[in-house]
Design a protein around this motif. Structure first.
Motif, mmCIF file in Angstrom:
data_model
loop_
_atom_site.group_PDB
_atom_site.id
_atom_site.type_symbol
_atom_site.label_atom_id
_atom_site.label_comp_id
_atom_site.label_asym_id
_atom_site.label_seq_id
_atom_site.Cartn_x
_atom_site.Cartn_y
_atom_site.Cartn_z
ATOM 1 N N GLU A 47 0.838 -1.125 0.031
ATOM 2 C CA GLU A 47 -0.352 -0.110 0.102
ATOM 3 C C GLU A 47 0.864 1.272 -0.003
ATOM 4 N N SER A 96 -4.430 4.672 -8.613
ATOM 5 C CA SER A 96 -4.612 3.098 -8.696
ATOM 6 C C SER A 96 -5.694 2.700 -9.810
ATOM 7 N N ILE A 126 -1.231 -4.119 -9.838
ATOM 8 C CA ILE A 126 -2.295 -4.390 -9.046
ATOM 9 C C ILE A 126 -2.982 -5.615 -8.882
ATOM 10 N N ASP A 127 -3.209 -6.209 -10.237
ATOM 11 C CA ASP A 127 -3.790 -7.628 -10.291
ATOM 12 C C ASP A 127 -2.574 -8.468 -9.672
ATOM 13 N N GLN A 144 -2.628 -8.224 -5.947
ATOM 14 C CA GLN A 144 -3.804 -8.616 -5.338
ATOM 15 C C GLN A 144 -3.655 -10.403 -4.928
ATOM 16 N N THR A 145 -2.762 -10.958 -5.605
ATOM 17 C CA THR A 145 -2.642 -12.379 -5.435
ATOM 18 C C THR A 145 -1.709 -12.779 -4.378
ATOM 19 N N VAL A 166 -2.001 -11.280 -1.332
ATOM 20 C CA VAL A 166 -2.337 -10.655 0.134
ATOM 21 C C VAL A 166 -2.094 -11.810 1.100
ATOM 22 N N VAL A 175 -0.842 -6.629 1.749
ATOM 23 C CA VAL A 175 0.153 -7.123 0.632
ATOM 24 C C VAL A 175 1.618 -6.803 1.081
#
Ligand code: GLU
Length: 524
Positions: free
Chosen positions: A30, A43, A52-53, A56-57, A59, A66
């Motif tokens: 972040e 963003s 960003i994708d 997301q994986t 987290v 993240v």
């Protein structure tokens, strides 16, 4: 030894430190997105979607955050020039926060202005809340900032005119287009019943010229596909965002169109249109273009596309040729602001186009696009707050197109002149090395200037320091691992210079360092 890879690794490590890593050498992703946002890279930027994708994986289920380590950061940044440029403050506005602060100040001052009246020639405009105010900026590197009602839609009205002109230019070229439209300010009101001495509309920024642009676009297509072409272009300009259509505005425009019909008949009487033109179709097409809706947040990207010579900074799509944009901006500068176009060009000196909905598109070439919306209009039909905003903007910043002549001493210049700065720093470093100025050399090194940098002749600080007998500098450069044998364009290395100048102390220093390096390389 300072290899390019080493230098890059050092740089990435220092950028990683910027993010405030914890004792486990990890950072919260972040923090990276926050830093990018501070530089205007938001963003929802399509260029960040891959990142960003990917994040997301990753987290962490336990803390819901993240976390990235230095290796992951290295991988992210290696393939992402935008992130690197942004963190290194190499985007066109390096201090984006400062610009935003000033824009906010101007917004807060101008929102107090309640002068002017909203357009009331159609009920849909007469009913608009006059208090709306929105300002959005987008730079040619896609740095964005928005204030006020920036996601509220309004109709484009006359701010559709420059884009229709660009579409016509792209299709037919400058010569053909200007067989039907002039390029002089009319000196008359935007909807005045007047044509130039050749019986053509004066320019594409007033009603007659804009009706003519519509007659030139997609002549071989049926009317629905012509509108689709315009609609699609706006969507591409806005960054592949949807654009909307206000049917009520369109119907009202059609109902109150006597003057536009009169202009069209006057042009037909003068044989100004292409032969196959159907007047009704063309006028309806023109009203439809005026009734397209969007918001300042998206329209600022369209304005930035013009500032960026026709390439959308967010999507990288080349929408118009640079020459098309040059022609369009020239006419926006001379004719874009109704009857105060001359005054605006004189005082503010930036291409702009306004519309009776209170829309204003402003283009600062090679810097940024601005979209403003505030419905109250002055006697010339321009948004009151929008014009005041522009006035204050050029009082503060050197954006007037002739500010470069006056040195704009009291104005801020927020642009990055990165290449120019790098060259200046290189010259300073080489000069510092040759004149033995250690303080300056250390200062430049701290600013990140590479000690191995070479000038046009391939001469490095080490070559120069050796030639000029600067013992202390030579010693420092050797101790800090510069390349000991860079070759200049005459084939000379620093040792060649040392032998030539006959300085035994420096020659000895170099020979010892070279031997040490040899030994180390043999051991490996
Ligand atoms: N639809 C308006 C007209 O053609 C455009 C007005 C404008 O924004 O200048 O009269």
């Amino acid at each position: 030894m300072l290899t390019t890879e080493n230098i890059e690794n050092k740089e990435v490590a220092s950028l990683f430190r910027l993010l405030g890593k914890n004792k486990d050498k990890q950072v919260n992703a972040e923090k990276l997105l926050d830093l990018l946002a501070k530089n205007g890279v938001l963003s929802d930027d399509p260029r960040l979607q891959g990142l960003i994708d990917k994040l997301q994986t990753k987290v962490d289920d336990q803390i819901g955050k993240v976390i990235i380590d230095d290796q992951q950061f290295h991988d992210i940044i290696k393939n992402h020039a935008l992130i690197k440029k942004s963190l290194k403050k190499e985007l066109v506005i390096p201090d984006f926060q400062l610009l935003c602060k000033e824009i906010k100040n101007i917004f807060d001052e101008t929102i107090k202005n309640k002068d002017g009246n909203i357009a009331d020639y159609i009920p849909q405009l007469a009913r608009i809340n006059p208090e709306h105010y929105a300002v959005s900026i987008c730079t040619i590197d896609g740095q964005r900032y928005s204030l006020g009602d920036f996601d509220k839609n309004f109709c484009l009205q006359s701010s559709c005119k420059p884009i229709n002109y660009c579409i016509a230019l792209e299709e037919l070229g400058e010569e053909k287009v200007h067989q039907h439209i002039g390029r002089e300010p009319s000196g008359q009101s935007f909807n005045e019943l007047t044509l130039n001495s050749k019986g053509l509309p004066h320019n594409p920024m007033i009603n007659a010229g804009a009706i003519m642009s519509c007659a030139l676009i997609g002549q071989d297509l049926d009317i629905a596909d012509r509108f689709d072409r315009v609609n699609k272009t706006w969507s591409q300009l806005n960054g592949n965002k949807p654009v909307y259509f206000n049917n009520a505005v369109y119907l009202s425009e059609r109902q109150t169109a006597d003057r536009n019909f009169a202009l069209a008949y006057f042009m037909r009487e003068n044989n100004a249109f292409p032969e196959t033109t159907n007047l009704n179709d063309i006028l309806e097409f023109y009203f439809q273009c005026c009734s397209i809706e969007s918001c300042t947040k998206d329209l600022s990207v369209a304005a930035a596309t013009l500032a960026n010579a026709g390439t959308n900074p967010l999507t990288g799509e080349a929408i118009f040729n640079p020459l098309t944009v040059q022609n369009c901006l020239s006419l926006m500068l001379s004719c874009g602001m109704y009857d105060s176009s001359g005054e605006f060009a004189f005082k503010i000196g930036i291409p702009a186009k306004s519309g009776v909905s209170g829309a204003l598109m402003v283009v600062i070439p090679n810097v940024m696009g601005i979209s403003i919306w505030s419905p109250r209009l002055d006697a010339n039909g321009n948004t009151v707050r929008g014009v005041e905003f522009c006035n204050k903007l050029v009082e503060k910043f050197s954006f007037h197109h002739y500010d470069s002549l006056t040195g704009h001493s009291h104005k801020l210049n927020p642009r990055n002149n990165h290449k120019g700065n790098q060259v200046a720093k290189m010259v300073s470093l080489i000069w510092a090395a040759s004149s033995g100025d250690m303080d300056e050399l250390l200062r430049l090194e701290a600013e990140g200037v590479n000690l191995n940098i070479a000038d046009y002749d391939g001469r490095t600080p080490l070559h120069l320091a050796v030639s000029e007998n600067q013992f202390e500098v030579v010693k420092y450069l050797i101790e800090n691992g510069v390349d000991l044998s860079p070759v200049d364009r005459w084939g000379g290395i620093p040792l060649t210079d040392a032998k030539k100048s006959g300085n035994k102390k420096i020659q000895n220093l170099l020979e010892v360092a070279l031997k040490k390096l040899d030994k180390k390389e043999n051991q490996n």
